[in-house]
Motif scaffolding. Structure first.
Motif, PDB file in Angstrom:
ATOM      1  N   PHE A  37       0.859  -1.169   0.000  1.00 13.85           N
ATOM      2  CA  PHE A  37       0.000   0.000   0.000  1.00 13.85           C
ATOM      3  C   PHE A  37       0.903   1.229   0.000  1.00 13.85           C
ATOM      4  O   PHE A  37       2.103   1.137   0.251  1.00 13.85           O
ATOM      5  N   ARG A  38       0.312   2.375  -0.259  1.00 15.94           N
ATOM      6  CA  ARG A  38       1.091   3.616  -0.183  1.00 15.94           C
ATOM      7  C   ARG A  38       0.215   4.745   0.329  1.00 15.94           C
ATOM      8  O   ARG A  38      -1.014   4.714   0.197  1.00 15.94           O
ATOM      9  N   GLN A  39       0.882   5.722   0.889  1.00 11.93           N
ATOM     10  CA  GLN A  39       0.164   6.883   1.401  1.00 11.93           C
ATOM     11  C   GLN A  39       0.969   8.142   1.101  1.00 11.93           C
ATOM     12  O   GLN A  39       2.106   8.283   1.549  1.00 11.93           O
ATOM     13  N   ALA A  40       0.360   9.022   0.336  1.00 10.73           N
ATOM     14  CA  ALA A  40       0.958  10.315   0.024  1.00 10.73           C
ATOM     15  C   ALA A  40       0.498  11.317   1.073  1.00 10.73           C
ATOM     16  O   ALA A  40      -0.530  11.121   1.730  1.00 10.73           O
ATOM     17  N   PRO A  41       1.247  12.408   1.229  1.00 11.49           N
ATOM     18  CA  PRO A  41       0.847  13.418   2.212  1.00 11.49           C
ATOM     19  C   PRO A  41      -0.580  13.905   1.986  1.00 11.49           C
ATOM     20  O   PRO A  41      -0.986  14.158   0.844  1.00 11.49           O
ATOM     21  N   TRP A  42      -1.339  13.969   3.040  1.00  8.26           N
ATOM     22  CA  TRP A  42      -2.712  14.479   3.053  1.00  8.26           C
ATOM     23  C   TRP A  42      -3.675  13.608   2.251  1.00  8.26           C
ATOM     24  O   TRP A  42      -4.760  14.054   1.862  1.00  8.26           O
ATOM     25  N   LYS A  43      -3.267  12.371   1.997  1.00  8.89           N
ATOM     26  CA  LYS A  43      -4.149  11.441   1.294  1.00  8.89           C
ATOM     27  C   LYS A  43      -4.319  10.166   2.102  1.00  8.89           C
ATOM     28  O   LYS A  43      -3.506   9.860   2.975  1.00  8.89           O
ATOM     29  N   GLU A  44      -5.372   9.430   1.799  1.00 11.57           N
ATOM     30  CA  GLU A  44      -5.594   8.159   2.475  1.00 11.57           C
ATOM     31  C   GLU A  44      -4.651   7.096   1.912  1.00 11.57           C
ATOM     32  O   GLU A  44      -4.206   7.185   0.759  1.00 11.57           O
ATOM     33  N   ARG A  45      -4.396   6.099   2.729  1.00 10.14           N
ATOM     34  CA  ARG A  45      -3.564   4.994   2.274  1.00 10.14           C
ATOM     35  C   ARG A  45      -4.325   4.230   1.188  1.00 10.14           C
ATOM     36  O   ARG A  45      -5.529   3.997   1.325  1.00 10.14           O
ATOM     37  N   GLU A  46      -3.613   3.846   0.137  1.00 15.11           N
ATOM     38  CA  GLU A  46      -4.266   3.180  -0.984  1.00 15.11           C
ATOM     39  C   GLU A  46      -3.555   1.903  -1.372  1.00 15.11           C
ATOM     40  O   GLU A  46      -2.342   1.769  -1.227  1.00 15.11           O
TER      41      GLU A  46
END
Length: 124
Positions: A37-46
């Motif tokens: 999974f990945r998570q960018a700043p200010w975004k939900e983990r995807e």
């Protein structure tokens, strides 16, 4: 206590490649579906990619299909994510996850164990 330890992140330019690895310990690795999974700043983990434990079937989010490849080595208790043709939008913290099931899930709440994450930054 189950441990998942990611490695391989870094700062690269658009179009470059990176290979992430996740070393698992204190679990019967061959009985777990593994994922990234990945998570960018200010975004939900995807969800990014996953590979089942029994038949090695792989799944990807649409935006990484054809660029990323997930693989596993049950003898070494590792799962890898080969990332090619990286784009700035791939920038995120990447997490390894383990799920005690034969099927994958794109929902992070359905995964049992998580690593601490490794940062991937792609500059344009």
């Amino acid at each position: 206590q189950v441990q998942l330890v990611e490695s391989g992140g870094g700062l690269v330019q658009a179009g470059d490649s990176l290979r992430l690895s996740c070393a698992a310990s204190r679990l019967t690795f061959s009985s777990y579906t593994m994922g990234w999974f990945r998570q960018a700043p200010w975004k939900e983990r995807e969800f990014v990619a996953a590979i089942t434990w029994d038949d090695g079937r792989t799944y990807y989010r649409d935006s990484v299909k054809g660029r990323f490849t997930i693989s596993r080595d049950n003898a070494r208790n590792t799962v890898n994510l080969q990332m090619n043709i990286l784009k700035p939008e791939d920038t995120a913290t990447y997490y390894c996850a383990a799920r005690y099931a034969r099927t994958i899930s794109r929902s992070d709440s359905a995964w049992n164990y998580w690593g601490q994450g490794t940062q991937v930054t792609v500059s344009s």
